[in-house]
Structure formats: structure tokens, C-alpha cells
Motif scaffolding. Structure first.
Motif, mmCIF file in Angstrom:
data_model
loop_
_atom_site.group_PDB
_atom_site.id
_atom_site.type_symbol
_atom_site.label_atom_id
_atom_site.label_comp_id
_atom_site.label_asym_id
_atom_site.label_seq_id
_atom_site.Cartn_x
_atom_site.Cartn_y
_atom_site.Cartn_z
ATOM 1 N N LEU A 212 -14.396 24.329 -86.551
ATOM 2 C CA LEU A 212 -13.992 23.914 -85.057
ATOM 3 C C LEU A 212 -15.527 23.091 -85.382
ATOM 4 O O LEU A 212 -15.817 21.782 -84.424
ATOM 5 C CB LEU A 212 -13.648 24.105 -84.219
ATOM 6 N N THR A 213 -15.983 24.432 -85.266
ATOM 7 C CA THR A 213 -18.329 23.988 -85.108
ATOM 8 C C THR A 213 -18.387 23.242 -86.102
ATOM 9 O O THR A 213 -19.058 22.027 -85.568
ATOM 10 C CB THR A 213 -19.165 25.405 -84.989
ATOM 11 N N ALA A 214 -18.203 23.507 -87.263
ATOM 12 C CA ALA A 214 -18.875 22.450 -88.470
ATOM 13 C C ALA A 214 -18.427 21.035 -87.812
ATOM 14 O O ALA A 214 -19.492 19.820 -87.988
ATOM 15 C CB ALA A 214 -17.997 23.129 -89.408
ATOM 16 N N ALA A 215 -17.099 20.467 -87.458
ATOM 17 C CA ALA A 215 -16.806 19.256 -87.206
ATOM 18 C C ALA A 215 -17.241 19.022 -85.650
ATOM 19 O O ALA A 215 -16.703 17.467 -85.024
ATOM 20 C CB ALA A 215 -15.120 18.943 -86.968
ATOM 21 N N GLY A 216 -18.169 20.034 -85.080
ATOM 22 C CA GLY A 216 -19.449 19.045 -84.041
ATOM 23 C C GLY A 216 -17.987 19.862 -82.274
ATOM 24 O O GLY A 216 -18.433 19.466 -81.621
ATOM 25 N N GLY A 217 -17.053 20.777 -83.043
ATOM 26 C CA GLY A 217 -16.440 21.308 -81.730
ATOM 27 C C GLY A 217 -17.584 23.189 -80.883
ATOM 28 O O GLY A 217 -18.432 22.806 -81.692
ATOM 29 N N PRO A 218 -16.961 23.334 -80.307
ATOM 30 C CA PRO A 218 -17.678 23.600 -78.652
ATOM 31 C C PRO A 218 -17.660 25.092 -79.933
ATOM 32 O O PRO A 218 -16.747 25.889 -80.499
ATOM 33 C CB PRO A 218 -17.112 24.254 -78.261
ATOM 34 N N ARG A 219 -18.534 25.545 -79.655
ATOM 35 C CA ARG A 219 -19.225 26.968 -80.724
ATOM 36 C C ARG A 219 -19.392 27.996 -79.641
ATOM 37 O O ARG A 219 -20.370 28.925 -78.563
ATOM 38 C CB ARG A 219 -20.485 27.087 -81.050
ATOM 39 N N TRP A 220 -18.139 28.682 -78.716
ATOM 40 C CA TRP A 220 -17.705 29.718 -78.182
ATOM 41 C C TRP A 220 -17.556 31.147 -78.412
ATOM 42 O O TRP A 220 -16.943 31.189 -79.745
ATOM 43 C CB TRP A 220 -16.567 29.406 -76.969
ATOM 44 N N PRO A 221 -17.530 32.068 -78.311
ATOM 45 C CA PRO A 221 -17.265 33.246 -78.256
ATOM 46 C C PRO A 221 -16.150 32.868 -78.318
ATOM 47 O O PRO A 221 -15.042 32.711 -77.852
ATOM 48 C CB PRO A 221 -18.422 34.256 -77.361
ATOM 49 N N VAL A 222 -15.443 34.411 -79.807
ATOM 50 C CA VAL A 222 -14.308 34.783 -79.871
ATOM 51 C C VAL A 222 -13.925 36.390 -79.441
ATOM 52 O O VAL A 222 -15.218 36.964 -80.263
ATOM 53 C CB VAL A 222 -14.037 34.486 -81.684
ATOM 54 N N LEU A 223 -12.842 36.328 -78.429
ATOM 55 C CA LEU A 223 -13.185 37.733 -77.866
ATOM 56 C C LEU A 223 -12.071 38.036 -78.952
ATOM 57 O O LEU A 223 -10.632 38.035 -78.805
ATOM 58 C CB LEU A 223 -12.966 37.783 -76.787
ATOM 59 N N PHE A 224 -12.104 39.672 -79.512
ATOM 60 C CA PHE A 224 -11.190 40.218 -80.436
ATOM 61 C C PHE A 224 -10.823 41.681 -79.097
ATOM 62 O O PHE A 224 -11.922 42.642 -78.630
ATOM 63 C CB PHE A 224 -11.551 40.411 -81.321
ATOM 64 N N TRP A 225 -9.617 41.060 -78.165
ATOM 65 C CA TRP A 225 -9.384 42.373 -77.841
ATOM 66 C C TRP A 225 -7.728 43.274 -78.658
ATOM 67 O O TRP A 225 -7.227 43.356 -78.337
ATOM 68 C CB TRP A 225 -8.493 41.261 -76.480
ATOM 69 N N LEU A 226 -9.115 44.520 -78.985
ATOM 70 C CA LEU A 226 -8.105 45.182 -80.075
ATOM 71 C C LEU A 226 -7.416 46.444 -78.974
ATOM 72 O O LEU A 226 -8.255 47.144 -77.930
ATOM 73 C CB LEU A 226 -9.047 45.951 -80.896
ATOM 74 N N HIS A 227 -6.655 47.178 -80.086
ATOM 75 C CA HIS A 227 -5.508 48.236 -79.344
ATOM 76 C C HIS A 227 -6.897 49.747 -79.036
ATOM 77 O O HIS A 227 -6.313 50.171 -78.493
ATOM 78 C CB HIS A 227 -4.374 47.864 -80.242
ATOM 79 N N SER A 228 -7.414 50.084 -80.227
ATOM 80 C CA SER A 228 -7.962 50.570 -80.044
ATOM 81 C C SER A 228 -9.576 50.948 -80.664
ATOM 82 O O SER A 228 -9.906 50.312 -81.277
ATOM 83 C CB SER A 228 -7.690 51.665 -81.300
ATOM 84 N N ALA A 229 -10.364 51.739 -80.033
ATOM 85 C CA ALA A 229 -12.050 51.610 -80.312
ATOM 86 C C ALA A 229 -12.644 51.903 -82.336
ATOM 87 O O ALA A 229 -13.128 51.167 -82.459
ATOM 88 C CB ALA A 229 -12.635 52.699 -80.044
ATOM 89 N N ALA A 230 -11.450 53.064 -82.974
ATOM 90 C CA ALA A 230 -11.454 52.908 -84.141
ATOM 91 C C ALA A 230 -11.451 51.731 -84.776
ATOM 92 O O ALA A 230 -12.295 50.985 -85.983
ATOM 93 C CB ALA A 230 -9.972 54.206 -84.517
ATOM 94 N N ARG A 231 -10.847 50.901 -83.949
ATOM 95 C CA ARG A 231 -10.073 49.278 -85.134
ATOM 96 C C ARG A 231 -11.202 48.620 -84.958
ATOM 97 O O ARG A 231 -11.686 47.875 -85.661
ATOM 98 C CB ARG A 231 -9.126 48.805 -84.536
#
Length: 301
Positions: A212-231
């Protein structure tokens, strides 16, 4: 026969209309999710949701727990609610039975729990903004809206070559939002993790964002909302030494009991310490579609 949609105009509040739009766009919510996001108290929410159920603009069901007892009421749109939203948006009337089909789809969906989790992330943000007037969730798009061709690209000028991204979006986030705070805007993509996929699969999702970014799309943060701190720790170990083409931040739900996703939970890869969601504004370049892009179907106000 009286026009029931017209009759409801004197009964439904602005908050009711927003709730109905959420149900059309995002599928299903629990009583606590809606109460925290939209109402001053759980008791107030329960009374109003019961009234909306009586008016037949929403429907509700209560799943049983495997170990006994039941979960809170879960709300979906009813047929009359679909008609109200269509009229509000200037769309053609829905087909008969669309509300029933919608209820069956959500109660039987294998991704039912995943969708509730995604919606809980966003309603937690809306609820935070309700008590912090200087914050707002100014855009909330569901997965289906994100997957539409050209969702994150601008149309080209007449005569320009065909934009590949306008034909197919190379990403399928679980949601997209814009979090607005005094420090700036944070447009983001949400990846909601249940812990069932291998971490290598989460890594592969970043390939689409790189395209997406290579083709000129937005470079927005990707948020990973994970189920545990260990993961979350293990995911950062996988990210170390690998090309990371976009800002990646992780937070875990087992650490979010008191603050929710707006709080100082986010670990931005490559940066020490924990950040609030608003702090991630520094990772988003200015002048992107976040400020003047397509309008949201589901705003928080």
C-alpha cells in the motif's frame, strides 16, 4: 397503513440514530459496550435499549455460557431499524427480511467473538472520548468499508494511468479509525488478534501494508491489539531484524483493564517505553488523507 419510519422521527434521538448506524455498519454489540460508549450509566442504557427493542428497530439475544449462566444481551439491527438508517442516508428501502437475515448472519457467524472484540476496541475509544472532551474518534470504518476498492487512495486526474490500488486494496484490516487529540490526529489500521494465528501470519499481514505504501498509499500505524503481553513480546522479537515498512505498535488486552486502548499501553516497535494512542500522532506524516479523505460512515459523535 401509517409510515412507521416517519412515525419514529419524533421518538428517536440523535444518540438512537447513531446507535442504529453502528449496528448496520458494525453488526453486533453488547449492552456494556453500548453503555460505556453512549450512555451516562448502565441502567440508563438498559432502559433505552429495552425501549428500542420494543419499537422493533433493534433486536437482541443472550448467548449461554458453556459453564452455565448467560452473557449480557447482544444487540443487532431489526428490519425497521434498517429502514430508518436507509432513509436517513438517502438510500433505497431495504428488501423485506433484511433484518432477519442480518440477525441470523451475526448469531451464526464463526467470527462472532472476533467482531465483538473489534467493536469493543472502538467503543472503548468512544467511551474514553465521552469523558475526555478534547479527544474524539472522528472516523470508524468496519472491515467491509476498508476492503472496498480505492478505500485508501485518491482518484487520479483524467487521463492518468489506472491506479492499481483503486482496483484492489492489498490490505484487510479489522478496522480503520482516526483518533483526534490536542496533540494531533492518529489515523490507524487495527489488527485484532485472538491468539489463534501463528505469529508468522501476523508478520505476513505487513506485506500488504508495504504494498500500500509503495504504491503511494498512506503510511499509517498498524495497531496489533493482542490478547496477552507475552504474545506482544514474542511479536516484537519476530519484528526485530525484519524489514518493517510501516509504524507497528502493539498493546495487550490483559494490560488494558484500567486504561483501555487510549491509555499508555502502546509499544511502538523500535522505540522504548509505552505511549498513549494520541502519542502515536508523531508517527503519522502530516497532510495525508486523514484530514481530507473520504467521509466516514460511522462517526463517534
Amino acid at each position: 397503513m401509517p409510515d412507521q419510519v416517519l412515525r419514529l422521527q419524533s421518538i428517536l434521538t440523535a444518540r438512537d440514530h447513531l446507535l442504529l448506524q453502528w449496528l448496520v455498519d458494525h453488526g453486533v454489540f453488547t449492552t456494556p459496550q453500548l453503555a460505556y460508549a453512549l450512555f451516562p450509566s448502565l441502567d440508563f442504557a438498559q432502559h433505552r435499549l429495552t425501549r428500542l427493542t420494543t419499537l422493533r428497530v433493534v433486536d437482541r439475544f443472550r448467548p449461554f455460557r458453556p459453564d452455565g449462566g448467560s452473557y449480557p444481551f447482544h444487540y443487532v439491527i431489526d428490519q425497521l431499524g434498517v429502514e430508518v438508517v436507509a432513509a436517513q442516508r438517502g438510500q433505497p428501502p431495504p428488501r423485506p427480511g433484511q433484518g432477519k437475515a442480518n440477525r441470523r448472519r451475526w448469531t451464526a457467524a464463526r467470527t462472532f467473538g472476533h467482531r465483538l472484540g473489534v467493536n469493543g476496541f472502538f467503543t472503548d475509544l468512544v467511551g474514553h472520548a465521552r469523558t475526555h472532551p478534547d479527544h474524539a474518534l472522528t472516523r470508524w470504518w468496519p472491515e467491509s468499508r476498508c476492503a472496498q476498492p480505492g478505500a485508501f487512495t485518491r482518484p487520479g486526474s483524467p487521463g492518468d494511468p489506472v491506479d492499481v490500488l483503486a482496483l484492489a486494496t492489498p490490505i484487510r484490516p479489522d478496522g480503520h479509525g482516526i483518533w483526534t487529540a490536542p496533540t494531533g490526529q492518529v489515523p490507524f489500521f487495527l489488527e485484532y488478534d485472538t491468539g489463534t494465528e501463528p505469529l508468522t501470519e501476523l508478520m505476513r499481514k505487513l506485506i500488504g501494508y508495504a504494498r500500500l505504501t509503495a504504491a503511494g498509499g498512506p503510511r499509517w500505524p498498524v495497531l496489533f491489539w493482542l490478547h496477552s503481553a507475552a504474545r506482544a513480546r514474542h511479536l516484537h522479537q519476530h519484528l526485530t531484524g525484519a524489514p518493517v515498512p510501516v509504524p507497528v505498535a502493539t498493546a495487550s488486552r490483559d494490560q488494558a483493564v484500567r486504561t483501555g486502548p487510549a491509555g499508555p499501553l502502546w509499544h511502538l516497535h523500535g522505540r522504548p517505553g509505552l505511549l498513549t494512542l494520541a502519542d502515536l500522532a508523531t508517527t503519522s506524516p502530516r497532510g495525508t488523507e486523514a484530514e481530507d479523505g473520504p467521509a466516514s460512515e460511522s462517526r463517534s459523535a
